[in-house]
Design a protein around this motif. Structure first.
Motif, mmCIF file in Angstrom:
data_model
loop_
_atom_site.group_PDB
_atom_site.id
_atom_site.type_symbol
_atom_site.label_atom_id
_atom_site.label_comp_id
_atom_site.label_asym_id
_atom_site.label_seq_id
_atom_site.Cartn_x
_atom_site.Cartn_y
_atom_site.Cartn_z
ATOM 1 N N VAL A 176 31.062 -48.725 8.919
ATOM 2 C CA VAL A 176 32.265 -47.927 8.645
ATOM 3 C C VAL A 176 33.492 -48.817 8.373
ATOM 4 N N SER A 183 33.040 -41.113 6.320
ATOM 5 C CA SER A 183 33.047 -40.923 7.781
ATOM 6 C C SER A 183 31.650 -40.570 8.288
ATOM 7 N N GLU A 185 30.840 -38.034 10.033
ATOM 8 C CA GLU A 185 30.633 -36.601 9.786
ATOM 9 C C GLU A 185 30.167 -36.366 8.352
ATOM 10 N N GLU A 201 29.823 -43.560 14.890
ATOM 11 C CA GLU A 201 30.212 -44.516 13.847
ATOM 12 C C GLU A 201 30.091 -45.925 14.425
#
Ligand code: GTP
Ligand code: MG
Length: 236
Positions: A176, A183, A185, A201
């Motif tokens: 990330v 993201s 999500e 993450e």
């Protein structure tokens, strides 16, 4: 999972799966570093007690590089809650396949007897297709093993990893830190994984998120340990 009667401990297996180059091996090494740090933090009397009752010390990850079997394996006994169940130590065997994947028998070997998968997805936007492909391949392999009915990947995920399924799943959205990263999500939605799949993450190169994902997987496996105990596979 199985109970080692001679040593009165529980062994559970975890697979680290994902597309090529997503950081699986880095994640396993980062986990080892994180566990080692926590073991050092454990106070000396507890550590001495653990050694006195014959618990194996936490080893470093080992890469097995045979012509037909290539994988990294790491065996640990973390301190704290996840390192114990019903008064017995819980040891974790972590495995991930290594390149080249063609003809690599480890692809199946790492899935043998597992209780959970940490799916190491690559958060880079351009790798979302590769994540999907790897998830499809994983689900196809597990569906054969557990003889779950054919269906969409989402339906199979539910049967394999849902509350009544035999396995648990944690999604690690790695890298990330990259400029092109989406993201966690977004990674989950792109893979059409249901909201009950925990997403963490991570930046494995900075050891961020890795121990959290491992803890999440370990916690998610507790009900499986309880079931095993009810069936008499782990003594009460
Ligand atoms: N920027 C960034 N790079 C990472 C991260 N994690 C791993 N890498 C890098 O990504 C590359 C691949 O990492 P590996 O751990 O070898 O990935 P892998 O999934 O084991 O790869 P294969 O076994 O070849 O499929 C390496 O250059 C790592 O240093 C991260 O969180 N951020
Ligand atoms: Mg690797």
């Amino acid at each position: 999972m199985f109970f080692v009667w001679s040593q009165k401990r529980i062994n559970v297996k975890l697979a680290f799966w994902g597309p090529v180059d997503s950081g699986k091996t880095t994640v396993v090494h980062a986990l080892a570093a994180q566990v080692a740090q926590r073991v050092d933090d454990v106070d000396v009397p507890e550590r001495d007690t653990r050694q006195a009752v014959g618990m194996r010390r936490n080893a470093l990850p080992v890469e097995v590089d045979e012509p037909d079997t290539r994988f990294t394996t790491y065996f640990c006994h973390p301190p704290g809650e996840i390192g114990e169940f019903s008064g017995y130590p819980v040891h974790y065997q972590c495995k991930t396949p290594e390149q080249p994947l063609e003809g690599n028998l480890a692809l199946e070997k790492v899935l043998d007897g597992i209780s959970a998968v940490i799916f190491v997805a690559d958060a880079a936007r351009e790798r979302q297709g590769a994540n999907e492909e790897a998830l499809r391949d994983l689900v196809a392999r597990l569906s054969q093993r557990y003889q779950v009915d054919a269906g969409s990947t989402s339906a199979l995920v539910e049967q394999l990893f849902g509350a009544d399924g035999p396995l648990r799943l944690v999604l690690l959205a790695n890298k990330v830190d990259l400029d092109s990263a989406v993201s966690g999500e977004d990674v989950r939605r792109g893979l059409m994984l249901p909201s009950w799949v925990e997403v963490v993450e991570s930046v494995a190169t900075g050891e961020r998120g890795v121990f959290e994902a491992f803890t999440a997987a370990a916690q998610a496996m507790r009900p499986l340990l309880e079931q095993a105990q009810q069936r008499g596979r782990i003594p009460s």
